[in-house]
Design a protein around this motif. Sequence first.
Motif, PDB file in Angstrom:
ATOM      1  N   LYS A 317       5.660  -5.105   9.392  1.00 35.49           N
ATOM      2  CA  LYS A 317       6.996  -4.591   9.052  1.00 35.49           C
ATOM      3  C   LYS A 317       7.489  -5.190   7.735  1.00 35.49           C
ATOM      4  O   LYS A 317       8.435  -4.704   7.145  1.00 35.49           O
ATOM      5  CB  LYS A 317       7.990  -4.904  10.173  1.00 35.49           C
ATOM      6  N   TRP A 318       6.838  -6.274   7.261  1.00 35.03           N
ATOM      7  CA  TRP A 318       7.271  -6.897   6.013  1.00 35.03           C
ATOM      8  C   TRP A 318       6.746  -6.122   4.795  1.00 35.03           C
ATOM      9  O   TRP A 318       7.243  -6.308   3.696  1.00 35.03           O
ATOM     10  CB  TRP A 318       6.842  -8.373   5.962  1.00 35.03           C
ATOM     11  N   GLY A 319       5.739  -5.275   5.017  1.00 29.20           N
ATOM     12  CA  GLY A 319       5.234  -4.381   3.985  1.00 29.20           C
ATOM     13  C   GLY A 319       4.797  -5.071   2.704  1.00 29.20           C
ATOM     14  O   GLY A 319       4.605  -6.295   2.672  1.00 29.20           O
ATOM     15  N   ILE A 320       4.599  -4.280   1.639  1.00 32.23           N
ATOM     16  CA  ILE A 320       4.182  -4.853   0.347  1.00 32.23           C
ATOM     17  C   ILE A 320       5.268  -4.582  -0.693  1.00 32.23           C
ATOM     18  O   ILE A 320       5.994  -3.587  -0.599  1.00 32.23           O
ATOM     19  CB  ILE A 320       2.808  -4.309  -0.119  1.00 32.23           C
ATOM     20  N   SER A 342       1.891   8.435  -4.721  1.00 36.92           N
ATOM     21  CA  SER A 342       1.286   9.607  -4.070  1.00 36.92           C
ATOM     22  C   SER A 342       1.292   9.447  -2.541  1.00 36.92           C
ATOM     23  O   SER A 342       1.503  10.407  -1.813  1.00 36.92           O
ATOM     24  CB  SER A 342      -0.107   9.904  -4.643  1.00 36.92           C
ATOM     25  N   PHE A 343       1.098   8.205  -2.052  1.00 35.42           N
ATOM     26  CA  PHE A 343       1.189   8.002  -0.598  1.00 35.42           C
ATOM     27  C   PHE A 343       2.610   8.293  -0.101  1.00 35.42           C
ATOM     28  O   PHE A 343       2.799   8.826   0.992  1.00 35.42           O
ATOM     29  CB  PHE A 343       0.778   6.574  -0.211  1.00 35.42           C
ATOM     30  N   CYS A 344       3.618   7.943  -0.936  1.00 35.64           N
ATOM     31  CA  CYS A 344       5.021   8.206  -0.545  1.00 35.64           C
ATOM     32  C   CYS A 344       5.264   9.720  -0.505  1.00 35.64           C
ATOM     33  O   CYS A 344       5.855  10.239   0.448  1.00 35.64           O
ATOM     34  CB  CYS A 344       5.985   7.563  -1.534  1.00 35.64           C
ATOM     35  N   GLU A 352      11.501   1.310   1.136  1.00 33.92           N
ATOM     36  CA  GLU A 352      12.855   0.931   1.592  1.00 33.92           C
ATOM     37  C   GLU A 352      13.215  -0.387   0.945  1.00 33.92           C
ATOM     38  O   GLU A 352      12.510  -1.382   1.169  1.00 33.92           O
ATOM     39  CB  GLU A 352      12.864   0.711   3.116  1.00 33.92           C
ATOM     40  N   ASN A 353      14.296  -0.406   0.145  1.00 33.66           N
ATOM     41  CA  ASN A 353      14.729  -1.636  -0.542  1.00 33.66           C
ATOM     42  C   ASN A 353      13.565  -2.355  -1.217  1.00 33.66           C
ATOM     43  O   ASN A 353      13.320  -3.538  -0.961  1.00 33.66           O
ATOM     44  CB  ASN A 353      15.375  -2.628   0.429  1.00 33.66           C
ATOM     45  N   ASP A 354      12.807  -1.613  -2.032  1.00 32.05           N
ATOM     46  CA  ASP A 354      11.705  -2.225  -2.794  1.00 32.05           C
ATOM     47  C   ASP A 354      10.493  -2.614  -1.963  1.00 32.05           C
ATOM     48  O   ASP A 354       9.574  -3.247  -2.455  1.00 32.05           O
ATOM     49  CB  ASP A 354      12.180  -3.489  -3.546  1.00 32.05           C
ATOM     50  N   ILE A 355      10.535  -2.300  -0.662  1.00 29.05           N
ATOM     51  CA  ILE A 355       9.385  -2.647   0.185  1.00 29.05           C
ATOM     52  C   ILE A 355       8.662  -1.371   0.587  1.00 29.05           C
ATOM     53  O   ILE A 355       9.294  -0.413   1.055  1.00 29.05           O
ATOM     54  CB  ILE A 355       9.840  -3.395   1.462  1.00 29.05           C
ATOM     55  N   TYR A 356       7.353  -1.347   0.378  1.00 28.64           N
ATOM     56  CA  TYR A 356       6.546  -0.193   0.798  1.00 28.64           C
ATOM     57  C   TYR A 356       6.009  -0.462   2.195  1.00 28.64           C
ATOM     58  O   TYR A 356       5.360  -1.486   2.428  1.00 28.64           O
ATOM     59  CB  TYR A 356       5.366   0.008  -0.153  1.00 28.64           C
ATOM     60  N   LYS A 357       6.293   0.490   3.104  1.00 33.46           N
ATOM     61  CA  LYS A 357       5.830   0.319   4.492  1.00 33.46           C
ATOM     62  C   LYS A 357       5.124   1.582   4.949  1.00 33.46           C
ATOM     63  O   LYS A 357       5.467   2.682   4.503  1.00 33.46           O
ATOM     64  CB  LYS A 357       7.027   0.129   5.431  1.00 33.46           C
TER      65      LYS A 357
END
Length: 375
Positions: A317-320, A342-344, A352-357
């Motif tokens: 959940k902390w993502g990259i 492209s994944f998004c 979300e808020n600079d985090i990719y999950k």
Amino acid sequence: MSGIYIHIPYCHKACNYCNFHFSTSMKDINKMIDSICLELEKKKHYLNNPIVETVYFGGGTPSLLNTDQLSSIFQSIQAHYTLSKTAEITLEANPEDISSNSLASWKAFGINRLSIGVQSFQDHYLKWMNRNHTSAESLNSIVLAKEYGFDNISIDLIYGLPNLDATAWRKEINTAIGLNITHVSTYCLTIEEKTALGNLVEKGLIDLNNEETIEQHMLILMEAMKDAGYEQYEISNFCKPTFESKHNSSYWKRTPYIGIGPGAHSYNGETRQYNISSNPLYIKYLNTPSFGSVYTVESLSEDDQYNEYILTRLRTKWGIKQEEIALFKSVNLLKINQLLDSFCQNGFIVKENDIYKLTTKGKLLADEITLRLMV
Ligand SMILES: C[S@@+](CC[C@H](N)C(=O)[O-])C[C@H]1O[C@@H](n2cnc3c(N)ncnc32)[C@H](O)[C@@H]1O
């Protein structure tokens, strides 16, 4: 935050699927405990942070240790490390080892988290796996552990079992939810070479579930756990609020840790040390320094460190984060950003808020997405 992992390389029986490092012969178990204590002493300066926040007894089956054996290990930890007063101390326990006596002794040692190897609530699957317990024993052991004050209990469950259909899998999850425990770890059955199951599959004697069914199992799992108030803080791990495994989370956040015992790894941010995966050689190397080192060292290049970051963090959940990716100077940021965009756009990742999950759709394809982002 620093952690210690202690590998107890013994099991009562070999499960048909497991290729972790263990032996079912316990003739040298006391020599093994002495060697583990010696390694704890030798590695006492490995961690920069002297305060130990997590201790994890994994295996193998650490719950088969008797009180004297556990006591020796705890004495060694107390002698050479500073254990935080709020340390999370986890013991992997199998249902057949859980009794009033063992629970009372674990509690007295300060063990405050149990990770119970349930695997399935169906006796025919337990038999098929060559497990040493029944479903009723698993259920009773959890009730008893709660009575003895263990309020942080995790169970391991395996899905993707041959012929396990959606209805049966839903029932397994609902049984787990009904236990009102704090944590559930789930594993998709993997076929490992040199295991009893691997041999059966090689001979074509087992009908494995196809990818579609596995995806269906994952979707059922994610939905049911969410509805029951569990957070999927890592693809395979679900917890009630605040009950993340601190120890495993520190692996995913790449915090330094010491690994003790045969086959265990240590990590200090720049290198990994791999202990030899043989019980007799581990004992021999530790007790005969002239013989050589019990571990090999791998230096981690910047690319290795970036790959580990993607591999561990994207599943959580902390993502990259872009600013963290930018710290790996050897990485082509432009290319990674294009891939992330492209994944998004295709709904596999959300920003979300600079985090990719990973999104739900992304979680089903996590391995492929991770590989594409690695260098
Ligand atoms: C090494 S085991 C030790 C846990 C404990 N001694 C037990 O027997 O339950 C850790 C977990 O890995 C999972 N595991 C090991 N091999 C697996 C495989 N081939 N496929 C899926 N899960 C596996 C099981 O759920 C198991 O509980």
